[in-house]
Scaffold this motif. Structure first.
Motif, PDB file in Angstrom:
ATOM      1  N   GLY A  13       8.910   1.341  -7.441  1.00 27.71           N
ATOM      2  CA  GLY A  13       9.130   2.255  -7.081  1.00 27.71           C
ATOM      3  C   GLY A  13      10.362   3.013  -5.690  1.00 27.71           C
ATOM      4  N   GLY A  48       5.826   1.515  -9.722  1.00 29.65           N
ATOM      5  CA  GLY A  48       5.813   1.343  -8.510  1.00 29.65           C
ATOM      6  C   GLY A  48       5.437   2.624  -7.311  1.00 29.65           C
ATOM      7  N   GLY A  50       7.286   3.628  -3.953  1.00 27.51           N
ATOM      8  CA  GLY A  50       8.436   3.808  -3.856  1.00 27.51           C
ATOM      9  C   GLY A  50       8.455   4.534  -2.699  1.00 27.51           C
ATOM     10  N   GLN A  57       1.987   7.543   2.944  1.00 24.28           N
ATOM     11  CA  GLN A  57       1.191   6.334   4.171  1.00 24.28           C
ATOM     12  C   GLN A  57       2.117   6.826   5.813  1.00 24.28           C
ATOM     13  OE1 GLN A  57       2.646   3.146   1.726  1.00 24.28           O
ATOM     14  NE2 GLN A  57       1.053   2.658   0.908  1.00 24.28           N
ATOM     15  N   ASP A  72      -3.878   2.213   1.110  1.00 15.23           N
ATOM     16  CA  ASP A  72      -3.425   2.044  -0.433  1.00 15.23           C
ATOM     17  C   ASP A  72      -3.397   2.589  -1.299  1.00 15.23           C
ATOM     18  OD1 ASP A  72      -2.820  -0.473  -0.018  1.00 15.23           O
ATOM     19  OD2 ASP A  72      -5.052  -1.192   0.098  1.00 15.23           O
ATOM     20  N   GLY A  75      -0.746   4.978  -1.736  1.00 16.15           N
ATOM     21  CA  GLY A  75       0.096   3.940  -2.733  1.00 16.15           C
ATOM     22  C   GLY A  75      -0.247   4.293  -3.886  1.00 16.15           C
ATOM     23  N   TRP A 117      -3.835  -0.321  -9.033  1.00 18.48           N
ATOM     24  CA  TRP A 117      -4.725  -0.512  -9.787  1.00 18.48           C
ATOM     25  C   TRP A 117      -6.700  -0.351  -8.445  1.00 18.48           C
ATOM     26  CZ3 TRP A 117      -7.147  -6.799 -10.622  1.00 18.48           C
ATOM     27  CH2 TRP A 117      -8.033  -5.846 -11.302  1.00 18.48           C
ATOM     28  N   LYS A 118      -6.273  -1.468  -7.864  1.00 14.79           N
ATOM     29  CA  LYS A 118      -7.443  -1.068  -6.466  1.00 14.79           C
ATOM     30  C   LYS A 118      -6.807  -1.412  -5.089  1.00 14.79           C
ATOM     31  CE  LYS A 118      -8.739  -5.943  -7.560  1.00 14.79           C
ATOM     32  NZ  LYS A 118      -9.865  -6.817  -8.472  1.00 14.79           N
ATOM     33  N   THR A 123       1.625  -3.348  -6.957  1.00 13.29           N
ATOM     34  CA  THR A 123       2.314  -3.312  -8.506  1.00 13.29           C
ATOM     35  C   THR A 123       2.749  -4.183  -9.270  1.00 13.29           C
ATOM     36  OG1 THR A 123       4.609  -1.557  -7.639  1.00 13.29           O
ATOM     37  CG2 THR A 123       2.410  -0.478  -8.850  1.00 13.29           C
ATOM     38  N   GLY A 181       2.611  -0.691   2.425  1.00  2.37           N
ATOM     39  CA  GLY A 181       3.608  -0.124   2.000  1.00  2.37           C
ATOM     40  C   GLY A 181       4.969  -1.524   1.935  1.00  2.37           C
TER      41      GLY A 181
END
Ligand code: UTP
Length: 227
Positions: A13, A48, A50, A57, A72, A75, A117-118, A123, A181
């Motif tokens: 990111g 990602g 970034g 966050q 999360d 993110g 994803w979770k 990433t 992060g």
């Protein structure tokens, strides 16, 4: 189509949105990917979060008590926003859906776009899962660093650039757990998975299109090779 034609790219990111969205980078990246598509390659690209992820966050942290899952998910949504941006850049070539779960079968398309994803993952972790799933052994990690260093070059003047490392050497440089992060050259959990799978990871600076092109053509490149 042959499985071996997949190249997996974990697109940090920090490369897509270092501060604001880097449209010049995205133009160069799209041209590079298209040139290799024309040569028969297929790509799995994982976006990602970034600064978008970190801004959200940090705002949540400033606004009160936070829970890791909430940070999360902020993110993850940021990574998916960036993933959708890539999907719109590659509308003609990419599978129409962003792949949210990397454990599912990989659809047949020239480009697959994925993102977070979770909670508790990253990433990089998604990228290694997708590479495993696709049977790809090579992964390019694009970030904002030229090389992996032996220590943080911003704070340690003795830090040495690393052009080639074994997985054991590389893992020894990483923190042993992952926090929302976190800035590290590669997610330590993903690194252990990649090592177990016998994968090769090239860490290349996002703006270095020529070096990415060199790696994709199996030539020498500026960056760090972990194998
Ligand atoms: P990443 O840390 O993977 O992206 O996701 P990034 O910002 O590209 O990292 P750099 O720039 O390469 O260092 C951003 C955040 O989203 C959450 C985590 O909190 C992560 O720090 N995330 C991402 C998840 O919880 N699960 C995922 O599968 C992906």
């Amino acid at each position: 189509m042959l499985q071996s034609s997949w190249a997996v790219i974990s697109l940090g990111g920090s490369v897509i949105v270092p501060d604001t969205i880097d449209t010049e980078f995205l133009k160069a990246f799209a041209a590079l990917i298209r040139a290799h598509l024309a040569a028969g390659m297929r790509f799995i690209i994982i976006a990602g979060g970034g600064s978008t992820a970190r801004n959200y966050q940090n705002a949540a942290r400033e606004l009160g008590e936070t829970f890791p899952d909430d940070l999360d998910w902020l993110g993850i949504h940021a990574t998916r926003l960036n993933g959708h941006l890539l999907r719109s850049v590659f509308r003609a070539e990419a599978h129409p859906k962003l792949i949210a779960d990397p454990s599912l079968p990989i659809p047949d398309a020239k480009i697959i776009i994925s993102a977070g994803w979770k909670p508790g993952a990253s990433t990089d972790h998604v990228a290694v899962q997708l590479a495993k799933n696709a049977g790809a052994k090579k992964l390019i990690n694009l970030s904002n660093i030229e090389y992996v260093y032996s220590a943080d070059p911003h704070t340690d003047p003795t830090a040495q650039k690393i052009e080639r490392a074994t997985w054991a050497e590389f893992i020894a440089l990483l923190p042993d757990h992952w926090d929302p992060g976190l800035h590290a050259p590669f997610d330590p959990v993903a690194a252990r998975d990649a090592a177990a799978l016998g994968m090769e990871v090239a860490v290349i600076k996002g703006g270095y299109s020529t070096e990415i092109d060199n790696y994709l053509r199996n030539k020498a490149f500026v960056g760090t090779l972990i194998a």
